[in-house]
Design a protein around this motif. Sequence first.
Motif, PDB file in Angstrom:
ATOM      1  N   SER A  23      -0.835   1.045  -2.636  1.00 51.62           N
ATOM      2  CA  SER A  23      -2.200   0.663  -2.278  1.00 51.62           C
ATOM      3  C   SER A  23      -2.229  -0.819  -1.915  1.00 51.62           C
ATOM      4  O   SER A  23      -1.300  -1.579  -2.201  1.00 51.62           O
ATOM      5  CB  SER A  23      -3.132   0.942  -3.449  1.00 51.62           C
ATOM      6  OG  SER A  23      -2.808   0.099  -4.523  1.00 51.62           O
ATOM      7  N   ALA A  24      -3.313  -1.220  -1.300  1.00 51.37           N
ATOM      8  CA  ALA A  24      -3.463  -2.620  -0.902  1.00 51.37           C
ATOM      9  C   ALA A  24      -3.419  -3.542  -2.125  1.00 51.37           C
ATOM     10  O   ALA A  24      -2.822  -4.621  -2.072  1.00 51.37           O
ATOM     11  CB  ALA A  24      -4.766  -2.811  -0.137  1.00 51.37           C
ATOM     12  N   SER A  25      -4.024  -3.092  -3.230  1.00 55.24           N
ATOM     13  CA  SER A  25      -4.020  -3.953  -4.413  1.00 55.24           C
ATOM     14  C   SER A  25      -2.615  -4.094  -4.995  1.00 55.24           C
ATOM     15  O   SER A  25      -2.244  -5.179  -5.461  1.00 55.24           O
ATOM     16  CB  SER A  25      -4.985  -3.413  -5.478  1.00 55.24           C
ATOM     17  OG  SER A  25      -4.634  -2.114  -5.865  1.00 55.24           O
ATOM     18  N   HIS A  26      -1.811  -3.034  -4.950  1.00 54.14           N
ATOM     19  CA  HIS A  26      -0.436  -3.138  -5.446  1.00 54.14           C
ATOM     20  C   HIS A  26       0.417  -4.026  -4.535  1.00 54.14           C
ATOM     21  O   HIS A  26       1.230  -4.814  -5.016  1.00 54.14           O
ATOM     22  CB  HIS A  26       0.196  -1.761  -5.592  1.00 54.14           C
ATOM     23  CG  HIS A  26      -0.350  -0.988  -6.747  1.00 54.14           C
ATOM     24  ND1 HIS A  26      -0.821   0.288  -6.628  1.00 54.14           N
ATOM     25  CD2 HIS A  26      -0.509  -1.333  -8.045  1.00 54.14           C
ATOM     26  CE1 HIS A  26      -1.255   0.705  -7.794  1.00 54.14           C
ATOM     27  NE2 HIS A  26      -1.086  -0.263  -8.674  1.00 54.14           N
ATOM     28  N   ARG A  27       0.229  -3.875  -3.230  1.00 51.87           N
ATOM     29  CA  ARG A  27       0.975  -4.738  -2.302  1.00 51.87           C
ATOM     30  C   ARG A  27       0.590  -6.201  -2.499  1.00 51.87           C
ATOM     31  O   ARG A  27       1.432  -7.097  -2.462  1.00 51.87           O
ATOM     32  CB  ARG A  27       0.726  -4.302  -0.856  1.00 51.87           C
ATOM     33  CG  ARG A  27       1.343  -2.978  -0.496  1.00 51.87           C
ATOM     34  CD  ARG A  27       1.334  -2.705   1.007  1.00 51.87           C
ATOM     35  NE  ARG A  27       0.058  -2.976   1.654  1.00 51.87           N
ATOM     36  CZ  ARG A  27      -0.934  -2.093   1.804  1.00 51.87           C
ATOM     37  NH1 ARG A  27      -0.790  -0.871   1.341  1.00 51.87           N
ATOM     38  NH2 ARG A  27      -2.045  -2.429   2.425  1.00 51.87           N
ATOM     39  N   ALA A  28      -0.701  -6.443  -2.714  1.00 49.94           N
ATOM     40  CA  ALA A  28      -1.172  -7.814  -2.923  1.00 49.94           C
ATOM     41  C   ALA A  28      -0.609  -8.382  -4.219  1.00 49.94           C
ATOM     42  O   ALA A  28      -0.204  -9.548  -4.262  1.00 49.94           O
ATOM     43  CB  ALA A  28      -2.697  -7.838  -2.953  1.00 49.94           C
ATOM     44  N   ALA A  29      -0.582  -7.568  -5.274  1.00 45.53           N
ATOM     45  CA  ALA A  29      -0.051  -8.042  -6.559  1.00 45.53           C
ATOM     46  C   ALA A  29       1.432  -8.370  -6.450  1.00 45.53           C
ATOM     47  O   ALA A  29       1.902  -9.327  -7.062  1.00 45.53           O
ATOM     48  CB  ALA A  29      -0.281  -6.985  -7.635  1.00 45.53           C
ATOM     49  N   GLU A  30       2.164  -7.592  -5.653  1.00 45.39           N
ATOM     50  CA  GLU A  30       3.599  -7.865  -5.466  1.00 45.39           C
ATOM     51  C   GLU A  30       3.816  -9.189  -4.739  1.00 45.39           C
ATOM     52  O   GLU A  30       4.756  -9.922  -5.023  1.00 45.39           O
ATOM     53  CB  GLU A  30       4.253  -6.730  -4.691  1.00 45.39           C
ATOM     54  CG  GLU A  30       4.390  -5.454  -5.482  1.00 45.39           C
ATOM     55  CD  GLU A  30       4.920  -4.301  -4.643  1.00 45.39           C
ATOM     56  OE1 GLU A  30       5.123  -4.479  -3.417  1.00 45.39           O
ATOM     57  OE2 GLU A  30       5.112  -3.229  -5.218  1.00 45.39           O
TER      58      GLU A  30
END
Length: 109
Positions: A56-63
């Motif tokens: 998800s976008a939030s997981h990609r952003a957190a990475e």
Amino acid sequence: MAADGIEQRAAEIILLYQEGLAVRLLERRFEISTWALYNLLRRHRVPLRGDVRPASASHRAAEAYERLRSDGLFHHEIAEKFGIKPNTLYRAVQQRRWQKPAIPPGAWR
């Protein structure tokens, strides 16, 4: 149904599955159960796709968070870059920080 027809039908099911058609749609189209569909896929050694989900976008952003922060971007700018709200990014980063690291097999021996 002749053996050729059965194999042709199986090949069509496998092809559509590999192209990404939803399992529910395959079940309806070919009038088969979930069990029969997965049994067919296993019998033909087709890799199952159930475990693979796009991040998800939030997981990609957190990475990418730490790298982007070190590049000088602010928290709200990173959230905007990924099209999510700052609070969503905050929760994703916190969740990522609290996840336990993967332990390789045999590490406890």
